[in-house]
Design a protein around this motif. Structure first.
Motif, PDB file in Angstrom:
ATOM      1  N   ASP A  53      30.599  39.782  43.031  1.00  0.00           N
ATOM      2  CA  ASP A  53      31.642  39.783  42.008  1.00  0.00           C
ATOM      3  C   ASP A  53      32.728  38.781  42.381  1.00  0.00           C
ATOM      4  O   ASP A  53      32.904  38.439  43.560  1.00  0.00           O
ATOM      5  CB  ASP A  53      32.247  41.187  41.881  1.00  0.00           C
ATOM      6  N   ASP A  54      33.464  38.325  41.356  1.00  0.00           N
ATOM      7  CA  ASP A  54      34.616  37.468  41.606  1.00  0.00           C
ATOM      8  C   ASP A  54      35.698  38.268  42.316  1.00  0.00           C
ATOM      9  O   ASP A  54      35.716  39.500  42.290  1.00  0.00           O
ATOM     10  CB  ASP A  54      35.204  36.950  40.293  1.00  0.00           C
ATOM     11  N   VAL A  55      36.621  37.554  42.917  1.00  0.00           N
ATOM     12  CA  VAL A  55      37.752  38.190  43.585  1.00  0.00           C
ATOM     13  C   VAL A  55      39.021  37.459  43.157  1.00  0.00           C
ATOM     14  O   VAL A  55      39.093  36.221  43.237  1.00  0.00           O
ATOM     15  CB  VAL A  55      37.623  38.133  45.118  1.00  0.00           C
ATOM     16  N   ALA A  56      40.000  38.215  42.700  1.00  0.00           N
ATOM     17  CA  ALA A  56      41.320  37.658  42.408  1.00  0.00           C
ATOM     18  C   ALA A  56      42.365  38.616  42.945  1.00  0.00           C
ATOM     19  O   ALA A  56      42.193  39.842  42.884  1.00  0.00           O
ATOM     20  CB  ALA A  56      41.507  37.442  40.907  1.00  0.00           C
ATOM     21  N   HIS A  98      29.387  37.424  34.507  1.00  0.00           N
ATOM     22  CA  HIS A  98      29.515  36.294  35.427  1.00  0.00           C
ATOM     23  C   HIS A  98      28.778  35.102  34.827  1.00  0.00           C
ATOM     24  O   HIS A  98      27.723  34.695  35.311  1.00  0.00           O
ATOM     25  CB  HIS A  98      28.957  36.640  36.811  1.00  0.00           C
ATOM     26  N   ASN A  99      29.320  34.583  33.761  1.00  0.00           N
ATOM     27  CA  ASN A  99      28.693  33.456  33.085  1.00  0.00           C
ATOM     28  C   ASN A  99      29.759  32.672  32.339  1.00  0.00           C
ATOM     29  O   ASN A  99      30.948  33.019  32.368  1.00  0.00           O
ATOM     30  CB  ASN A  99      27.592  33.932  32.129  1.00  0.00           C
ATOM     31  N   ALA A 100      29.303  31.620  31.666  1.00  0.00           N
ATOM     32  CA  ALA A 100      30.254  30.758  30.966  1.00  0.00           C
ATOM     33  C   ALA A 100      30.975  31.503  29.848  1.00  0.00           C
ATOM     34  O   ALA A 100      32.145  31.228  29.562  1.00  0.00           O
ATOM     35  CB  ALA A 100      29.515  29.537  30.408  1.00  0.00           C
ATOM     36  N   GLU A 101      30.293  32.460  29.204  1.00  0.00           N
ATOM     37  CA  GLU A 101      30.944  33.213  28.130  1.00  0.00           C
ATOM     38  C   GLU A 101      32.116  34.022  28.684  1.00  0.00           C
ATOM     39  O   GLU A 101      33.185  34.081  28.060  1.00  0.00           O
ATOM     40  CB  GLU A 101      29.945  34.145  27.452  1.00  0.00           C
ATOM     41  N   ALA A 102      31.918  34.651  29.837  1.00  0.00           N
ATOM     42  CA  ALA A 102      33.007  35.417  30.438  1.00  0.00           C
ATOM     43  C   ALA A 102      34.190  34.517  30.752  1.00  0.00           C
ATOM     44  O   ALA A 102      35.353  34.895  30.558  1.00  0.00           O
ATOM     45  CB  ALA A 102      32.513  36.111  31.706  1.00  0.00           C
ATOM     46  N   THR A 103      33.913  33.311  31.222  1.00  0.00           N
ATOM     47  CA  THR A 103      34.989  32.374  31.523  1.00  0.00           C
ATOM     48  C   THR A 103      35.721  31.974  30.246  1.00  0.00           C
ATOM     49  O   THR A 103      36.961  31.887  30.222  1.00  0.00           O
ATOM     50  CB  THR A 103      34.427  31.135  32.227  1.00  0.00           C
ATOM     51  N   ALA A 104      34.971  31.706  29.184  1.00  0.00           N
ATOM     52  CA  ALA A 104      35.600  31.304  27.927  1.00  0.00           C
ATOM     53  C   ALA A 104      36.461  32.429  27.361  1.00  0.00           C
ATOM     54  O   ALA A 104      37.591  32.206  26.907  1.00  0.00           O
ATOM     55  CB  ALA A 104      34.530  30.893  26.924  1.00  0.00           C
ATOM     56  N   VAL A 105      35.949  33.670  27.392  1.00  0.00           N
ATOM     57  CA  VAL A 105      36.723  34.812  26.901  1.00  0.00           C
ATOM     58  C   VAL A 105      37.971  34.995  27.754  1.00  0.00           C
ATOM     59  O   VAL A 105      39.062  35.303  27.245  1.00  0.00           O
ATOM     60  CB  VAL A 105      35.848  36.078  26.899  1.00  0.00           C
ATOM     61  N   MET A 106      37.829  34.820  29.058  1.00  0.00           N
ATOM     62  CA  MET A 106      38.979  34.934  29.942  1.00  0.00           C
ATOM     63  C   MET A 106      40.074  33.951  29.539  1.00  0.00           C
ATOM     64  O   MET A 106      41.265  34.307  29.481  1.00  0.00           O
ATOM     65  CB  MET A 106      38.550  34.674  31.386  1.00  0.00           C
ATOM     66  N   GLY A 107      39.696  32.713  29.230  1.00  0.00           N
ATOM     67  CA  GLY A 107      40.691  31.733  28.827  1.00  0.00           C
ATOM     68  C   GLY A 107      41.412  32.129  27.555  1.00  0.00           C
ATOM     69  O   GLY A 107      42.638  31.955  27.437  1.00  0.00           O
ATOM     70  N   GLN A 108      40.684  32.694  26.604  1.00  0.00           N
ATOM     71  CA  GLN A 108      41.315  33.121  25.357  1.00  0.00           C
ATOM     72  C   GLN A 108      42.249  34.307  25.571  1.00  0.00           C
ATOM     73  O   GLN A 108      43.345  34.364  25.002  1.00  0.00           O
ATOM     74  CB  GLN A 108      40.222  33.471  24.334  1.00  0.00           C
ATOM     75  N   LEU A 112      38.361  33.819  44.453  1.00  0.00           N
ATOM     76  CA  LEU A 112      37.068  33.484  45.048  1.00  0.00           C
ATOM     77  C   LEU A 112      35.987  33.753  44.016  1.00  0.00           C
ATOM     78  O   LEU A 112      35.881  34.871  43.498  1.00  0.00           O
ATOM     79  CB  LEU A 112      36.796  34.327  46.300  1.00  0.00           C
ATOM     80  N   PRO A 113      35.152  32.757  43.693  1.00  0.00           N
ATOM     81  CA  PRO A 113      34.076  33.003  42.724  1.00  0.00           C
ATOM     82  C   PRO A 113      32.951  33.809  43.341  1.00  0.00           C
ATOM     83  O   PRO A 113      32.804  33.890  44.566  1.00  0.00           O
ATOM     84  CB  PRO A 113      33.609  31.587  42.364  1.00  0.00           C
ATOM     85  N   SER A 114      32.143  34.397  42.490  1.00  0.00           N
ATOM     86  CA  SER A 114      30.947  35.105  42.943  1.00  0.00           C
ATOM     87  C   SER A 114      29.977  34.118  43.573  1.00  0.00           C
ATOM     88  O   SER A 114      29.949  32.939  43.231  1.00  0.00           O
ATOM     89  CB  SER A 114      30.291  35.805  41.753  1.00  0.00           C
ATOM     90  N   THR A 115      29.184  34.617  44.519  1.00  0.00           N
ATOM     91  CA  THR A 115      28.152  33.766  45.130  1.00  0.00           C
ATOM     92  C   THR A 115      26.793  34.017  44.526  1.00  0.00           C
ATOM     93  O   THR A 115      25.785  33.524  45.029  1.00  0.00           O
ATOM     94  CB  THR A 115      28.087  34.011  46.649  1.00  0.00           C
ATOM     95  N   GLU A 116      26.723  34.801  43.455  1.00  0.00           N
ATOM     96  CA  GLU A 116      25.455  35.079  42.798  1.00  0.00           C
ATOM     97  C   GLU A 116      25.498  34.580  41.366  1.00  0.00           C
ATOM     98  O   GLU A 116      26.564  34.427  40.772  1.00  0.00           O
ATOM     99  CB  GLU A 116      25.162  36.590  42.823  1.00  0.00           C
ATOM    100  N   GLY A 117      24.330  34.328  40.804  1.00  0.00           N
ATOM    101  CA  GLY A 117      24.261  33.821  39.432  1.00  0.00           C
ATOM    102  C   GLY A 117      24.864  32.430  39.337  1.00  0.00           C
ATOM    103  O   GLY A 117      24.651  31.571  40.187  1.00  0.00           O
TER     104      GLY A 117
END
Length: 791
Positions: free
Chosen positions: A777-780, A604-614, A571-576
């Motif tokens: 916050d995100d939820v996994a 909670h931004n695009a950088e966090a997503t990109a780092v997560m992928g790496q 579940l993605p965050s609902t903020e930002g």
């Protein structure tokens, strides 16, 4: 920490204060749902009152379907439904999520009625005053396990407050009117229109179907009549407004013969034209925030002169913080004298009064209205937020019947205003959008607003009708027939930075003339609205792209691996930007091993997503090369330090041998996994951990060895699953463990159908998160179940 200072305690105390001022059963229930602790979910809640025959009668509800109202409008206290049991035993009656699902399988119904909401706990609370039972309050709770004693104390306190207030109201109702001697009739009256707030619905047999019965109740009229005040109520969802006889007389209107309420005249027909912008601006401000307000304005007299009115009321919000109802009083400040007359030995009511007509120019008042609308729209982030602000704030501030908002989508107009409505109102707006499509397209093509002025046609200054108004589209040329035919309307083209954004239709139920100042006001509003929509569409586009990127980096499906069953949720965050760095993975490893990975990158931004992928790619590579969990995390930590980022990440990685249950794990600052045992216990695995990834790259991580017997389940999760701003983190974890144990005690199907059982458990775990007003916050989460030997 002093327990009295906790958010839950503060919420409960405020709720009790508000309950002691309620005037109806529906208002009591709505206050509990809106102001009580956040773990009272609301859906399927109900309030029952004992009638004169000793039966529990449904007096107010929230989230009950029509069939439930028909079937469970009356409950026998001798029966076995939760409400009856609670009243008979005179103590709270609790049902677990599994019991509500198994015993009351109907999906969206109510606790007091004996129908479950599925996967939520329910509680029925008796309402008793001085040993005299009055009824039952039934609520849905977000608890997934045993309800803590402190929470049960809060619930009992709220039920006691409801009981004392109802006892007071019932006694005074009987003393004040012989017509309300029987408790059944009094209960029906108290379930009246006060429940419009918070989406609360009066029960069958309430006074809601008869506005006169609800509004002319003695409790409402006693003090009001004595003070010479008039009472009013406005349903912001349906647009219906009712004034009592005194309110109508104060503004020079005829009262109905029976003395009950009547549909109110339009705002612009009551308020002096010079004061109208001031009133609209004040309404826009309070509609955006909710709560009490006070406004003063002049009302022209039919015989000449004016009277000065003070309106005192409150805007009530629903559980989603949207305005749904206004109720209040109006008073004559001049006490029947013409404005300017001085009372004997005193000053005129107008002397020295700031903010009344003459204190500010009409132009300044219109600027204040635009400023209030601008502030409301500036808080809107998405297109839906903008549409909601227009619906909830601009529409009632303008005194409009409806606002239809269309957006340009691939060269055509796409209606969006109906999306924030439900039920018949949504259908009505969709139909109105269809009828007005031609005129809205024409106004946009001309880049000029169109105004319909039926009241001025007879003087040769007819409506701007090119393309036809909505009335013409429906075959009603005179603009005065049919529920969808507005008496006056304005169509505003929405253009921002030279680009066509959309079109806005504002309709009015009464005829009006649009003066030069009005046209300027609506044109300025169109500019502000267009810019807000353009900004919101840009945000929606960026968010959609970022979400697609994040979804692409997560596994589309979990692999089917021998010896285990699994389930996952994200579940993605609902903020930002509503994206972040949480991820999970289920790996097929050499020698038949299974790898479980879950992690959380800071931010909670695009950088966090990109780092997560790496990180996900790097960890997967190290794991499939055969490195154990400790060595894998050490290498992944070094990888993160080599990336051009200052972010860090927490992570849990473990391997399982489905053949013998051998479990090896390492943890980098991440929450410990939870093991659900065969004897229905939920315990956190005691895994020694190291620092988050990227913090100390040279520090090795300890390796832990455990064992997972057949038929047991592991839960790995990110902290967004349990973090709640209104609760201590450790308490949230314990609440989750209690829910897991409750599930384990009733999860017989997991032995037969482990896959579907884990999916239901994943839904159960995330339900509490989705019910929160915001998710910072995100939820996994990732569930892994070791199959028994028979599999």
């Amino acid at each position: 920490m002093d327990p009295r200072s906790s958010p839950t305690a503060r919420s409960a105390m405020r709720c009790v204060r508000l309950l002691l001022g309620c005037t109806s059963a529906a208002e009591l229930l709505g206050t509990v749902l809106a102001e009580g602790p956040g773990w009272i979910t609301g859906e399927g809640s109900a309030l029952y009152l004992l009638d004169s025959a000793g039966m529990l009668r449904l007096s107010a509800s929230h989230g009950l379907p029509d069939w439930a109202h028909e079937r469970y409008s009356v409950v026998d206290p001798a029966g076995d439904l939760p409400a009856a049991t609670a009243l008979r035993l005179r103590r709270p009656h609790l049902l677990s999520p599994e019991r509500t699902s198994a015993e009351y399988p109907n999906g969206n119904a109510g606790m007091g009625t004996g129908m479950g909401t599925g996967m939520v706990a329910v509680v029925a609370l008796p309402m008793i005053v001085d040993e005299r039972p009055l009824g039952v309050l039934a609520l849905a709770l977000a608890h997934r396990g045993t309800v803590p004693r402190r929470d049960l104390d809060v619930l009992e306190t709220l039920a006691d407050a409801c009981a004392h207030r109802l006892g007071y109201l019932l006694e005074h109702a009987r003393a004040d009117s012989r017509a309300h001697e029987e408790q059944e009739n009094a209960a029906g009256a108290f379930a009246g229109r006060g429940g419009a707030s918070n989406g609360v619905r009066p029960g069958p047999g309430s006074a809601d179907g008869d506005p006169a019965a609800a509004t002319a109740h003695p409790l409402l009229s006693l003090a009001v009549r004595a003070a010479g005040h008039g009472a009013f109520e406005r349903d912001l969802v349906t647009g219906e407004t009712h004034w009592d006889a005194q309110a109508l007389r104060l503004v020079g209107r005829s009262a109905p013969e029976g003395g009950g309420p009547s549909a109110a005249p339009a705002l612009d027909l009551v308020v002096h034209p010079e004061d109208l912008p001031d009133v609209q601006a004040a309404l826009a401000e309070v509609l955006a925030t909710g709560g009490p307000y006070r406004i003063r304005y002049r009302v022209p007299r039919r015989g000449g002169g004016v009277i000065r009115i003070e309106e005192t009321g409150e805007v009530m919000l629903d559980v989603h913080r949207r305005p749904v109802r206004i109720a209040g009083l109006i008073a004559d400040l001049d006490h029947g004298r013409a404005a300017g007359e001085r009372p004997p030995g005193g000053r005129s009511a107008a002397d020295g009064e700031a903010g009344e007509a003459g204190g500010a120019s009409a132009a300044g008042a219109r600027s204040a209205l635009l400023l209030a609308l601008t502030r409301a729209l500036s808080r809107a982030v998405t297109v839906r937020d903008v549409t909601t602000a227009v619906t909830d704030i601009a529409r009632p501030a303008f005194g409009a019947a409806s606002i239809v908002l269309d957006l340009v989508d691939e060269g055509r107009l796409l209606p969006v205003s109906h999306t924030v409505y439900g039920g018949a109102r949504r259908t009505e707006l969709t139909r109105l959008a269809d009828l007005s499509e031609g005129v809205m397209q024409r106004a946009l093509a001309r880049s000029a607003p169109l105004f319909s002025e039926p009241a001025r046609r007879g003087r040769g200054r007819g409506s701007a009708r090119p393309g036809g108004p909505p009335a013409a589209a429906s075959g009603d040329e005179d603009g005065s027939g049919g529920p969808l035919t507005p008496a006056a309307w304005a169509v505003l083209p929405l253009i921002a930075s030279g680009r066509q954004v959309g079109s806005c239709l504002i309709t009015f139920a009464t005829e009006r003339a649009f003066g030069r100042e009005d046209r300027t006001l609506y044109s300025a509003f169109a500019g502000i609205l267009a810019q807000s929509l353009e900004r919101a569409r840009l945000y929606d586009t960026h968010h959609q792209r970022a979400t697609e990127l994040q979804r692409a980096m997560l596994p589309r499906t979990l692999p089917r691996l021998p010896g285990i069953a699994s389930a996952a949720r994200y579940l993605p965050s609902t903020e930002g930007m509503q994206i972040g760095g949480d991820w999970y993975d289920l790996l097929r490893l050499p020698d038949g091993l299974v790898g479980l990975v879950i992690g959380d990158v800071q931010g909670h931004n695009a950088e966090a997503t990109a780092v997560m992928g790496q990180l996900r790619s790097g960890l997967r590579a190290y794991a499939t090369d055969g490195h154990d969990p400790a060595a894998t995390l050490t290498r992944t930590s070094r990888l993160l330090t080599e990336l051009d980022t200052e972010l860090f990440a927490t992570c849990l990685y473990l391997t399982l041998d489905p053949a013998d249950g051998a479990l090896r794990a390492a943890r980098a600052g991440h929450p410990a996994p939870v093991r659900v045992t065969a004897d229905a216990r939920a315990v956190e695995l005691e895994l020694p951990g190291g620092p988050p990834l990227g913090v100390a790259p040279d520090l090795p991580y300890p390796l832990a060895v455990e064992h997972l017997p057949p038929g047991e389940t592991l839960l790995a999760y990110t902290d967004g699953l349990v973090e709640d701003r209104e609760e201590d983190y450790d308490e949230s974890v314990q609440r989750m463990l209690g829910g897991l144990e409750l599930w384990a005690r009733n999860a017989g199907p997991v032995r037969v159908e482990p896959g579907p059982a884990l999916e239901r458990l994943a839904d159960l775990l995330t339900l509490n998160v989705t019910e929160r007003r915001s998710r910072p916050d995100d939820v996994a989460l990732l569930l892994l179940h070791r199959l028994s030997a028979v599999h």
